[in-house]
Design a protein around this motif. Structure first.
Motif, PDB file in Angstrom:
ATOM      1  N   ALA A   1     -27.832 -34.150 -69.562  1.00  0.00           N
ATOM      2  CA  ALA A   1     -26.565 -34.252 -70.308  1.00  0.00           C
ATOM      3  C   ALA A   1     -25.842 -35.549 -69.928  1.00  0.00           C
ATOM      4  N   ALA A   2     -24.786 -35.860 -70.673  1.00  0.00           N
ATOM      5  CA  ALA A   2     -23.968 -37.035 -70.341  1.00  0.00           C
ATOM      6  C   ALA A   2     -23.334 -36.833 -68.969  1.00  0.00           C
ATOM      7  N   LEU A   3     -23.118 -37.943 -68.275  1.00  0.00           N
ATOM      8  CA  LEU A   3     -22.565 -37.856 -66.923  1.00  0.00           C
ATOM      9  C   LEU A   3     -21.178 -37.213 -66.930  1.00  0.00           C
ATOM     10  N   LYS A   4     -21.057 -36.215 -66.059  1.00  0.00           N
ATOM     11  CA  LYS A   4     -19.745 -35.603 -65.828  1.00  0.00           C
ATOM     12  C   LYS A   4     -19.616 -35.421 -64.327  1.00  0.00           C
ATOM     13  N   ALA A   5     -18.720 -36.186 -63.702  1.00  0.00           N
ATOM     14  CA  ALA A   5     -18.551 -36.113 -62.252  1.00  0.00           C
ATOM     15  C   ALA A   5     -17.078 -35.907 -61.936  1.00  0.00           C
ATOM     16  N   MET A   6     -16.834 -35.164 -60.876  1.00  0.00           N
ATOM     17  CA  MET A   6     -15.455 -34.909 -60.472  1.00  0.00           C
ATOM     18  C   MET A   6     -15.039 -35.910 -59.413  1.00  0.00           C
ATOM     19  N   LEU A   7     -13.878 -36.526 -59.598  1.00  0.00           N
ATOM     20  CA  LEU A   7     -13.327 -37.398 -58.573  1.00  0.00           C
ATOM     21  C   LEU A   7     -12.617 -36.489 -57.569  1.00  0.00           C
TER      22      LEU A   7
ATOM     23  N   GLY B   1     -21.368 -37.142 -53.181  1.00  0.00           N
ATOM     24  CA  GLY B   1     -21.569 -38.417 -52.496  1.00  0.00           C
ATOM     25  C   GLY B   1     -20.418 -39.346 -52.789  1.00  0.00           C
ATOM     26  N   PHE B   2     -20.630 -40.629 -52.464  1.00  0.00           N
ATOM     27  CA  PHE B   2     -19.534 -41.573 -52.691  1.00  0.00           C
ATOM     28  C   PHE B   2     -20.001 -42.724 -53.567  1.00  0.00           C
ATOM     29  N   ILE B   3     -19.041 -43.372 -54.199  1.00  0.00           N
ATOM     30  CA  ILE B   3     -19.323 -44.625 -54.882  1.00  0.00           C
ATOM     31  C   ILE B   3     -18.255 -45.643 -54.502  1.00  0.00           C
ATOM     32  N   THR B   4     -18.609 -46.919 -54.585  1.00  0.00           N
ATOM     33  CA  THR B   4     -17.591 -47.965 -54.535  1.00  0.00           C
ATOM     34  C   THR B   4     -17.781 -48.782 -55.814  1.00  0.00           C
ATOM     35  N   ALA B   5     -16.677 -49.311 -56.317  1.00  0.00           N
ATOM     36  CA  ALA B   5     -16.752 -49.984 -57.612  1.00  0.00           C
ATOM     37  C   ALA B   5     -15.652 -51.026 -57.754  1.00  0.00           C
ATOM     38  N   SER B   6     -15.458 -51.835 -56.726  1.00  0.00           N
ATOM     39  CA  SER B   6     -14.399 -52.863 -56.728  1.00  0.00           C
ATOM     40  C   SER B   6     -13.090 -52.362 -57.350  1.00  0.00           C
ATOM     41  N   ILE B   7     -12.707 -51.160 -56.924  1.00  0.00           N
ATOM     42  CA  ILE B   7     -11.411 -50.608 -57.329  1.00  0.00           C
ATOM     43  C   ILE B   7     -10.380 -51.165 -56.355  1.00  0.00           C
ATOM     44  N   LYS B   8      -9.244 -51.615 -56.862  1.00  0.00           N
ATOM     45  CA  LYS B   8      -8.286 -52.314 -56.003  1.00  0.00           C
ATOM     46  C   LYS B   8      -7.458 -51.354 -55.136  1.00  0.00           C
ATOM     47  N   GLN B   9      -6.950 -50.308 -55.751  1.00  0.00           N
ATOM     48  CA  GLN B   9      -6.008 -49.441 -55.045  1.00  0.00           C
ATOM     49  C   GLN B   9      -6.398 -47.991 -55.196  1.00  0.00           C
ATOM     50  N   VAL B  10      -6.130 -47.225 -54.143  1.00  0.00           N
ATOM     51  CA  VAL B  10      -6.381 -45.790 -54.215  1.00  0.00           C
ATOM     52  C   VAL B  10      -5.604 -45.176 -55.387  1.00  0.00           C
ATOM     53  N   ARG B  11      -4.438 -45.765 -55.653  1.00  0.00           N
ATOM     54  CA  ARG B  11      -3.615 -45.255 -56.753  1.00  0.00           C
ATOM     55  C   ARG B  11      -4.300 -45.347 -58.120  1.00  0.00           C
ATOM     56  N   ASP B  12      -5.265 -46.251 -58.232  1.00  0.00           N
ATOM     57  CA  ASP B  12      -5.964 -46.383 -59.519  1.00  0.00           C
ATOM     58  C   ASP B  12      -6.946 -45.234 -59.756  1.00  0.00           C
ATOM     59  N   THR B  13      -7.192 -44.442 -58.730  1.00  0.00           N
ATOM     60  CA  THR B  13      -8.130 -43.332 -58.886  1.00  0.00           C
ATOM     61  C   THR B  13      -7.335 -42.045 -58.845  1.00  0.00           C
ATOM     62  N   LYS B  14      -7.494 -41.252 -59.865  1.00  0.00           N
ATOM     63  CA  LYS B  14      -6.729 -40.014 -59.935  1.00  0.00           C
ATOM     64  C   LYS B  14      -7.621 -38.861 -59.503  1.00  0.00           C
ATOM     65  N   VAL B  15      -7.202 -38.204 -58.428  1.00  0.00           N
ATOM     66  CA  VAL B  15      -7.978 -37.076 -57.946  1.00  0.00           C
ATOM     67  C   VAL B  15      -8.046 -36.015 -59.033  1.00  0.00           C
ATOM     68  N   GLY B  16      -9.250 -35.506 -59.283  1.00  0.00           N
ATOM     69  CA  GLY B  16      -9.419 -34.504 -60.328  1.00  0.00           C
ATOM     70  C   GLY B  16      -9.860 -35.116 -61.642  1.00  0.00           C
ATOM     71  N   ASP B  17      -9.830 -36.445 -61.731  1.00  0.00           N
ATOM     72  CA  ASP B  17     -10.252 -37.115 -62.956  1.00  0.00           C
ATOM     73  C   ASP B  17     -11.760 -36.892 -63.163  1.00  0.00           C
ATOM     74  N   THR B  18     -12.179 -37.027 -64.394  1.00  0.00           N
ATOM     75  CA  THR B  18     -13.584 -36.911 -64.730  1.00  0.00           C
ATOM     76  C   THR B  18     -14.169 -38.305 -64.867  1.00  0.00           C
ATOM     77  N   ILE B  19     -15.286 -38.538 -64.178  1.00  0.00           N
ATOM     78  CA  ILE B  19     -15.972 -39.825 -64.284  1.00  0.00           C
ATOM     79  C   ILE B  19     -17.168 -39.637 -65.213  1.00  0.00           C
ATOM     80  N   THR B  20     -17.305 -40.527 -66.172  1.00  0.00           N
ATOM     81  CA  THR B  20     -18.432 -40.422 -67.090  1.00  0.00           C
ATOM     82  C   THR B  20     -18.997 -41.826 -67.326  1.00  0.00           C
ATOM     83  N   HIS B  21     -20.103 -41.906 -68.077  1.00  0.00           N
ATOM     84  CA  HIS B  21     -20.641 -43.227 -68.414  1.00  0.00           C
ATOM     85  C   HIS B  21     -19.842 -43.815 -69.556  1.00  0.00           C
TER      86      HIS B  21
END
Ligand code: GDP
Ligand code: MG
Length: 597
Positions: free
Chosen positions: A191-197, A258-278
């Protein structure tokens, strides 16, 4: 790894019941960490966590386990914080796993945090395996505690595993139970990528690190991903797992953590509970989001030495990078100069941040009285969120004030029940329930958060000699007769000492405050009136009498060294004081003056 050979779980427990020790033992007995690298409490990384024996950030470890049936399994343990301040963090990491080990100290039994945490696990639909720990101790009473778990929590504890995390007894049984009693995760690789932040934090070497749980699909290095809530797009730089050291892998598939890194600048740019997809092939069903953690306690942080303001700004910005639940804005106070108004999840969170600023950045702080967030309804219909009592609008314009309330759950031995009820009653509590958890009273109170925020936990511990346990959750706002009490020292208002109080308790609080300040403020060469007032009306008053002798008078003029030393001491003491008009107030006064006895 095939889904059928993955198990994801967390450990829930009351503080000190042995969660970290059990995690260590699971890591050790599966040879996840080489013996020489093993140190106690592998998962509690920060110094402050080790010192206080609490886990602040959720941590994760991947364990390879060959079961007695010969099959190899991947076990992912997400460690969750046990303290009430971090209840939201607990609830969100629980959504990333399918099961929990419920650890109960078999010499103690079920406590308030056991309940709070296990209910979160039940809410997250976890399969729960009860584990009775500390069976090596003579006071261990597994039958009684198993019965109590069944009575109070309502889960079958007849097969509870009996463990000594200290000696290692029962660890194999625990690992087998994880494999055979907890469900495997589900998911579709195609299926399409569905990951929980699940979580994110700032790492000085790697930048922002994001903890993910894959639901469907496969995540690979170089993938273009999209955060569905924020719409932000990133290329994945690095992908890996925690063993518990960060170890890169080629991909993460369904059920994996697991973990990923993706040249994200600030923790604030990542919302806990957000869905990560392709970005190219998006999932059509994002995960339901989490409630974000909102700060509930605010206080001012000011540098003792005003020259350190820029250093403080720097420290606060760095800490906020790593902690999205910590908020701050600049504040200036007539008395304390420039500083920051900061928001925290609770008092422990406040203490942790304050300690880190003082220790890691070496800045001495004045902390003003913690305050909750009031809702002030104006006569013109506007509602103001009041984070700082000093900003309370003029009473003539205010229609009414609402304050946050909590539901507090307290477990206490019979002997101290009376004291606990009195304490709750004194703090304007409304009793909701008084039942028995096994043989111990379980008390539920509706209490104003403002009465709990300061020293409730300390008081509770002292009236029960440490035998009570306590947990709380926010339940909403309610109107009450709340007013701002100002404090005047030498006729000058000290805004950092003003506080919101219930009208009926204002005189008592005012008197206590003036008496305390009289003890805390050193005498000066002149008489100092100390007053508490509501609006323009003085409700309590003390006078600090004048000092006659100067500090070097008793040196008989002769001993110059001694005289110099005394003056140096005086100077050092002064550094910790702040000048209010003509009066110097020591920094302890801001916290101590508000403690109620
Ligand atoms: P946590 O707060 O739940 O993480 O608890 P810890 O793992 O930090 O353990 C609290 C205390 O209990 C520590 O002093 C441990 O050494 C001790 N402890 C943990 N498990 C056992 C056990 O099985 N037997 C004994 N005797 N002590 C234990
Ligand atoms: Mg621990």
């Amino acid at each position: 790894t095939a889904l059928s050979h993955i198990r994801n779980f967390s450990i829930v427990a009351h503080i000190d019941h042995g969660k970290s020790t059990l995690a260590d033992r699971l890591i050790q007995m599966t040879n996840t960490v080489a013996e020489r690298d093993m140190k106690e409490q592998m998962l509690d990384a920060m110094d402050i966590e080790r010192e206080r024996g609490i886990t602040i950030k959720a941590n994760t470890v991947r364990i390879d386990y060959t079961a007695l049936n010969g099959e190899s399994y991947v076990l992912n343990l997400i460690d969750t914080p046990g303290h009430v301040d971090f209840a939201y963090e607990v609830s969100r990491s629980m959504r990333a796993v399918e099961g929990s080990l419920l650890v109960v100290d078999s010499t103690q039994g079920v406590e308030a945090q056991t309940l709070a945490n296990v209910y979160q696990a039940i809410d997250a639909d976890h399969e729960i395996v009860p584990v009775l720990n500390k069976i090596d101790l003579p006071a261990s009473d597994c039958d009684r505690v198993a019965e109590q778990i069944e009575d109070v929590i309502g889960i079958d504890a007849s097969g509870a595993i009996r463990v000594s995390a200290k000696t290692g007894q029962g660890i194999t049984e625990t690992l087998e139970a994880i494999v055979h009693q907890l469900p495997a995760p589900q998911g579709d690789r195609n299926a399409a990528l569905k990951a929980m932040l699940v979580d994110s934090w700032y790492d000085p070497y790697l930048g922002v690190v994001v903890l993910v749980r894959i639901m469907d699909g496969v995540l690979k290095k170089g993938d273009q991903i999209r955060m569905m809530q924020t719409g932000a797009r990133y290329g994945v730089d690095r992908i890996g797992v925690f063993r518990p050291a960060m170890t890169t892998v080629d991909e993460l598939g369904p059920g994996e953590i697991g973990f990923i890194t993706a040249s994200i600048k600030q923790v604030r740019d990542t919302k806990v509970g957000d869905t990560i997809t392709h970005d190219k092939k998006q999932t059509d069903k994002p995960l339901p989001g989490f409630k974000p953690s909102v700060p509930v306690v605010f206080c001012g942080l000011f540098p003792v030495d005003s020259a350190e303001f820029e250093d403080l700004r720097d420290a606060i910005e760095k800490l906020a990078l790593n902690d999205a639940s910590f908020s701050y804005e600049m504040e200036s106070s007539a008395a304390l100069g420039f500083g920051f108004r900061c928001g925290f999840l609770g008092l422990l969170h406040l203490e942790v941040i304050r300690d880190r600023i003082e220790r890691e950045y070496d800045i001495e702080l004045i902390t003003t009285a913690p305050s909750v967030v009031y809702h002030v309804f104006m006569k013109d219909g506007e509602m103001i969120e009041l984070h700082n009592p000093a900003d309370m609008p003029d009473l003539s314009k205010v229609d009414h004030v609402e304050e946050p309330r909590i539901k507090a759950t307290i477990l206490v031995p019979d002997d101290y029940l009376g004291d606990v009820l009195k304490l709750c009653q004194d703090r304007r509590g409304i009793q909701q329930e008084l039942t028995y958890a096994g043989s111990r009273p379980l008390v539920v109170y509706d209490l104003p958060l403002n009465e709990v925020v300061f020293d409730f936990y300390d008081r509770l511990k002292s009236v029960t000699k440490g035998y009570a346990s306590f947990d709380y959750q926010m339940i909403g706002y309610r109107q009450d007769n709340l007013v701002k009490m100002s404090v005047l020292v030498n006729d000058e208002p000290v805004d950092a000492l003003s506080m919101m109080v219930h009208r009926d308790r204002a005189e008592m609080r005012g008197r206590a405050m003036c008496e305390k300040l009289k003890d805390l403020i050193p005498r000066h060469m002149f008489k100092i009136p100390i007053q508490a007032a509501i609006g323009g009306k003085v409700i309590a008053r003390e006078t600090l009498s004048a000092l006659r002798k100067d500090v070097t008078a008793k040196c008989y003029g002769g001993d110059a060294t001694r005289k110099r030393k005394l003056l140096e001491k005086q100077k050092a003491g002064k550094k910790k004081m702040r000048q209010f008009g003509k009066v110097e107030i020591p920094q302890e006064a801001f916290i101590s003056a508000l403690k109620m006895d």
